[in-house]
Structure formats: C-alpha cells, structure tokens
Write a protein that holds these residues in place. Structure first.
Motif, PDB file in Angstrom:
ATOM      1  N   SER A  99       0.790  -1.146   0.042  1.00 12.49           N
ATOM      2  CA  SER A  99       0.041   0.013   0.197  1.00 12.49           C
ATOM      3  C   SER A  99       0.943   1.277  -0.038  1.00 12.49           C
ATOM      4  O   SER A  99       1.913   1.404   0.699  1.00 12.49           O
ATOM      5  CB  SER A  99      -1.075   0.168   1.247  1.00 12.49           C
ATOM      6  OG  SER A  99      -1.808  -1.163   1.302  1.00 12.49           O
ATOM      7  N   HIS A 148      -5.482  -8.008   2.293  1.00 13.40           N
ATOM      8  CA  HIS A 148      -5.645  -7.064   1.636  1.00 13.40           C
ATOM      9  C   HIS A 148      -4.406  -6.407   0.805  1.00 13.40           C
ATOM     10  O   HIS A 148      -4.635  -5.363   0.260  1.00 13.40           O
ATOM     11  CB  HIS A 148      -5.714  -5.851   2.557  1.00 13.40           C
ATOM     12  CG  HIS A 148      -6.933  -5.969   3.752  1.00 13.40           C
ATOM     13  ND1 HIS A 148      -8.109  -6.372   3.453  1.00 13.40           N
ATOM     14  CD2 HIS A 148      -6.825  -6.122   5.276  1.00 13.40           C
ATOM     15  CE1 HIS A 148      -8.751  -6.320   4.451  1.00 13.40           C
ATOM     16  NE2 HIS A 148      -7.966  -6.443   5.428  1.00 13.40           N
ATOM     17  N   GLU A 493      -9.324   6.270   1.388  1.00 16.82           N
ATOM     18  CA  GLU A 493     -10.558   5.717   0.949  1.00 16.82           C
ATOM     19  C   GLU A 493     -10.812   6.374  -0.639  1.00 16.82           C
ATOM     20  O   GLU A 493     -11.268   5.759  -1.306  1.00 16.82           O
ATOM     21  CB  GLU A 493     -11.734   6.361   1.750  1.00 16.82           C
ATOM     22  CG  GLU A 493     -11.837   5.633   3.223  1.00 16.82           C
ATOM     23  CD  GLU A 493     -13.041   6.385   4.047  1.00 16.82           C
ATOM     24  OE1 GLU A 493     -13.769   7.434   3.757  1.00 16.82           O
ATOM     25  OE2 GLU A 493     -13.472   5.705   5.032  1.00 16.82           O
ATOM     26  N   ASN A 496      -8.847   4.406  -2.903  1.00 15.86           N
ATOM     27  CA  ASN A 496      -8.990   3.025  -2.791  1.00 15.86           C
ATOM     28  C   ASN A 496      -7.844   2.159  -2.320  1.00 15.86           C
ATOM     29  O   ASN A 496      -7.579   1.098  -3.017  1.00 15.86           O
ATOM     30  CB  ASN A 496      -9.529   2.457  -4.251  1.00 15.86           C
ATOM     31  CG  ASN A 496     -10.308   1.154  -3.963  1.00 15.86           C
ATOM     32  OD1 ASN A 496     -10.932   0.803  -2.973  1.00 15.86           O
ATOM     33  ND2 ASN A 496     -10.433   0.431  -5.152  1.00 15.86           N
ATOM     34  N   TRP A 498      -6.041   0.275   0.712  1.00 17.09           N
ATOM     35  CA  TRP A 498      -6.632  -0.456   1.884  1.00 17.09           C
ATOM     36  C   TRP A 498      -5.680   0.238   3.022  1.00 17.09           C
ATOM     37  O   TRP A 498      -4.661   0.454   3.051  1.00 17.09           O
ATOM     38  CB  TRP A 498      -6.177  -1.889   2.157  1.00 17.09           C
ATOM     39  CG  TRP A 498      -6.603  -2.490   3.642  1.00 17.09           C
ATOM     40  CD1 TRP A 498      -7.752  -2.945   3.591  1.00 17.09           C
ATOM     41  CD2 TRP A 498      -5.660  -2.584   4.416  1.00 17.09           C
ATOM     42  NE1 TRP A 498      -7.782  -3.470   5.050  1.00 17.09           N
ATOM     43  CE2 TRP A 498      -6.325  -3.291   5.490  1.00 17.09           C
ATOM     44  CE3 TRP A 498      -4.419  -2.313   4.945  1.00 17.09           C
ATOM     45  CZ2 TRP A 498      -5.827  -3.468   6.781  1.00 17.09           C
ATOM     46  CZ3 TRP A 498      -3.743  -2.883   6.022  1.00 17.09           C
ATOM     47  CH2 TRP A 498      -4.758  -3.208   7.077  1.00 17.09           C
ATOM     48  N   ASP A 500      -6.081   0.381   7.828  1.00 19.90           N
ATOM     49  CA  ASP A 500      -6.769  -0.083   8.878  1.00 19.90           C
ATOM     50  C   ASP A 500      -7.348   1.250   9.905  1.00 19.90           C
ATOM     51  O   ASP A 500      -6.501   1.857  10.559  1.00 19.90           O
ATOM     52  CB  ASP A 500      -5.570  -0.750   9.925  1.00 19.90           C
ATOM     53  CG  ASP A 500      -6.525  -1.538  11.083  1.00 19.90           C
ATOM     54  OD1 ASP A 500      -7.639  -1.062  11.298  1.00 19.90           O
ATOM     55  OD2 ASP A 500      -5.980  -2.330  11.774  1.00 19.90           O
TER      56      ASP A 500
END
Length: 517
Positions: A99, A148, A493, A496, A498, A500
């Motif tokens: 990510s 994820h 968000e 898009n 991932w 936590d």
C-alpha cells in the motif's frame, strides 16, 4: 531490473522511508510538530508520552506481543531508555508494503508512492526485530500479513525488513531508540537466479533546524534520534571500537554505533533469505540508501569487506556459514546524497581497494571535476558485471550535506552528478532542497528520458490539499487533531487504498488520553 538501476535503487531507498512511515503509530503528527508553536506545550506532551511508555513498558514486555506492539522508547520493551529522545512511537504490525502511505512531518504531507514495479512483485514479507526484554544481540522474526495485499499473483520477490537503533553517539548513558532501518529485497530474475538488494532509510524528523541544534552536542545531545546519529561526527579508530566497520582508518562513530545495533537483525534477515533460497547465493548484491541511509549503506559494506567480525570479504567469524558463499567481494554500493562516513584511509580502502572505483577527495573544492553523468554508459556496464564490484555516489552538486562544502572530501564511490555542476557551486549558498530524494529523482528522469521509468515514487503535498478544513489558529487542539485523523482516512478511501482505519482511530484516542493526563 525493471528500469534504470540508478533510479531503481533510489526507489528502493524511498521504499525504506515508505516502510518506516507505515510503522508510525501517529502518522498525523509523529514528531509533535503540531504543538511546535508553544515550546513548553510540545515539551510537556513528549514528557507525558515518556511517562506513558514507562508505565506501559512492564506489562507490554511481559505480554511479549512480538512485532505487534508499541515500540520506540526503550522503556516500552524493557530496553535501556533514553528520556532525552523525542518519543516517536511505532508498531511494526502496521507495515504493509503493498500500500501507498502518507505522513505529516511538519505541516506538509509526504506521500510515499513506491512504484508497483517494485511492491507489486513482492509475494511475501518479513520483519526482523529485537524481542522485548532481550539484549541488543537478540533477534526474532515475524511474517507481514498479506491480508488486503494488492500484488501480482505471479510475484516471486521477497522483502525482509529489519530494525535497528539511532540516537547513540557512544556517550555514557545515552542509549539508542529503536525503529525500522531498512530491508532486503530478494528479486527473482527470469534466468532463475536472483539478486539481493539491501536498502537503508535516511533520517526522518519534523523541524530539521531544531533537530540539528539539539543533537549537536556530544555530552548533552537530545531530540530526534536520527539526527543525533547524523551528528556523531567523532571518529573511531579500530582500537577504539571502529574495527567492526573497518580495521583501516577511522570511522564516523554515530553511524558505526547505529550499524552495530542493526547488524543482529540484518544478519537474521540474511540467514532467512539464504534459507528461503535453499542455500543458493544471489547473483549480485546491491547495497543502497539515501542520506543517513547512504551512510549506513557505506558502513554495512565496510563491515562486510573491511571489518574484523563480518569481514574481510564476508568471511569473518560473525558471518553465518550459510552466507559465506555469497559474492560479497563483488558487492555494488550505490548511495544518494550520502555524507562522509570516515577519514581518507578508510575511504580509500573501501572505494579503491574493495569497490575498485575511483575516489574523490579534496581539502578545498567540493565539486568533483572527474564526475560522470547519469547517462554515462559505464554505469550500466559496471552494475551488470557479476564479476566486479562497484561504488557510485549519486548527488546534486549543490547538496551541502553530500558535497561537504565547509570541511572537504573523503567520500565513498565514483561521483555521479544528477545536475550539471557550475563553477560557482563551490561558493554558492547551501541549497538543502538539493538533498531531497524527489529532486534527485526528477533530475535523473530528465536526463534519462526513459518512458519505462515510473514518473513518481515520492511527493510532497500541502496541508490544505489533504486537510482543507484546517484552522491554523487552532493548530494543536484536539479538534484539529481529529481533522488530521479524518483527512488521513479520507485520503486512503478516495484512492481506494487499504488502510486500517479503526486502528488509526484507536491510536488517536490513545494520544488524546495521554495528552489529557
């Protein structure tokens, strides 16, 4: 490699920062800069965090949560504690190399966008760390959760991150603080062979000016741990403890002390790499890093090639037997914006004798008149030769940290300028922006003009672009902290990615609770 090796290895250096950024428990204000307008308030908050760490430490050490637990100040994990350090809090369970990530260092967001040509190929990841309550020489390993992960299902590369310490100049009663310091990437090749890339991260802080002033003293150094290591200028001879790094010359003790703390975890990662590859040695070993990371890359290379524990040439008594067949004598060192790390004898021994490269050393003019350009064909030829070592120092000629404008040379590796040096660079005002990874990378892209190279790996974004609701007049209040947390959530968000979110909200609530004490 998927693109030009000079850019690729800078991107690996950026990934080292990237992983470190992901480990920050309070990415919305990891260095307490939101409180910087009131020195007393910032100091009071850091004191509260140190007190919390001391209270939390005993129970956390007893529970032994492995890599998933709060880390940073020594008190959190039963290590020697240094209450003069800024208490930067980490949790390695937050690391997720697949990510992108974002952090707020000092009112400007840093967006880490390591190309998917690197992260998308990672199939597995591990973290080597010092277990709670154990000595500096102890190590443990945990696998990074792949939940994820958006990766290439055919990816076969393996990442092994390692912990270490900064903030120790070797002075009595000034132990280091722990954090992630880099990683090893095992990159699978179409031929069936693989290369090992070892990357170290550079310094991370809020206000660089404050960090430099606070960390300058030897006997009374305080503040940001990375900067304390950076400014540990005093040199060590082999007889004074420098032999771990080199039996020749004198070495920078701040970097040497940091490397001493890193080597147990890094060695554990290398052993795991050898086991995963069932004893097969890599075809090439590349060592890289930017700034502090470049200095650590130099000291690691020296420890292997010139030191008395892992060296010479990777054959020393501390080198595990599974690693002694690796091609250490053909190691390739690539640094970016790296400072000096030792004296003339040390630099010559590593650059000329071991890396078989041309050395730049001068007492006066910081500009290397024999430097080569990024486009020089000898760079690719040298880096692709599996039978020959190499050393390159890549930099902007205006970078005061790398060019050592005020105190001369003694550098490691053949000089590669990303810009075109000018006659007055030697006397021009220091340009600290020339030290930034982004500027070094942009210069290389402009010179290479290769569409295969990804356009971005790191970006700086204004506070308002990510947090448009910010009220500067109320900076440092709980309401403004909640806006920072919300803006991070919105960022992930909207892209898009991932993330936590619940964990971030929990950690933000912890910080608010500590502040209210």
């Amino acid at each position: 490699m998927p693109y030009h090796p000079l850019v690729y290895h800078l991107d690996l250096s950026i990934l080292a920062y990237h992983l470190y950024g992901q480990s920050l428990v309070w990415p919305f204000d990891p260095y307490y800069e939101e409180l910087a307008a009131d020195k007393a308030e910032r100091t009071a908050m850091m004191g509260k965090v140190h007190a919390w760490a001391k209270d939390q430490g005993a129970s956390q050490t007893a529970r032994s949560k492995g890599h998933k637990g709060y880390r940073g100040p020594g008190a959190l994990n039963g290590y020697a504690d240094n209450p003069t350090h800024d208490p930067i809090i980490y949790d390695y369970g937050l690391v997720h190399p697949w990510s992108d990530t974002i952090t707020n260092a000092a009112g400007t967001w840093t967006e880490y966008l390591t190309p998917k040509e690197i992260t998308g190929r990672i199939s597995r990841g591990y973290i080597c760390y010092r277990p709670a309550g154990k000595p500096e020489t102890a190590s443990a390993m945990a696998e990074i959760s792949r939940k994820h992960a958006r990766r290439n299902r055919d990816g076969s590369d393996i990442l092994l991150a390692f912990e270490g310490g900064t903030g120790d100049k070797g002075e009595e009663g000034q132990p280091h603080s722990q954090s992630l310091m880099g990683f090893i990437l095992l990159r699978q090749k179409d031929s069936g062979d693989y290369d090992a890339h070892i990357a170290f991260r550079g310094s991370r802080s809020g206000s660089a000016a404050r960090a430099a002033v606070q960390s300058f003293s030897d006997g009374d150094a305080k503040g940001n741990p990375d900067w304390i290591t950076d400014l540990g200028y005093n040199k060590l001879s082999a007889g004074q403890g420098g032999a771990l790094i080199s039996t020749t010359g004198h070495v920078h003790r701040g970097f040497a002390r940091s490397m001493q703390s890193i080597l147990p975890q890094l060695t554990r990662c290398l052993q795991k790499a050898a086991a995963l590859k069932k004893g097969k040695a890599p075809e090439n070993i590349f060592v890289t890093g930017h700034s502090l990371g470049g200095a650590l890359a130099q000291h690691f290379s020296a420890a292997i090639l010139l030191g008395n524990r892992y060296g010479p040439d990777g054959s020393g008594p501390a080198m595990p037997s599974a690693l002694k067949n690796w091609p250490w004598q053909n190691l390739k060192l690539l640094t970016y914006g790296a400072p000096r790390t030792g004296d003339q004898d040390f630099a010559t021994a590593l650059t000329v004798k071991k890396l078989q490269s041309e050395q730049f050393a001068t007492a006066f003019n910081p500009v290397d008149r024999n430097a080569i350009k990024v486009t020089d064909p000898t760079i690719l030829a040298r880096l692709s030769d599996t039978q020959t070592p190499a050393g390159f120092r890549v930099l902007n000629s205006k970078d005061p940290i790398t060019t050592e404008k005020f105190i001369g040379g003694k550098h490691i590796g053949k000089t590669v300028y990303v810009n075109k040096p000018k006659a007055f660079d030697a006397v021009s005002r220091p340009d600290f922006s020339a030290h930034e990874q982004r500027q070094i990378r942009d210069y290389m892209l402009e010179s290479l003009k290769d569409p295969v190279i990804p356009a971005l790996a790191i970006r700086y974004v204004s506070m308002e672009d990510i947090n448009p609701q910010r009220d500067k007049k109320k900076r440092g209040t709980e309401a403004e902290f909640q806006k920072l947390v919300a803006s991070i959530t919105t960022y992930y968000e909207s892209k898009n990615i991932w993330f936590d979110t619940k964990r971030l909200e929990k950690d933000a609530a912890l910080r608010a609770d500590i502040a209210a004490r």
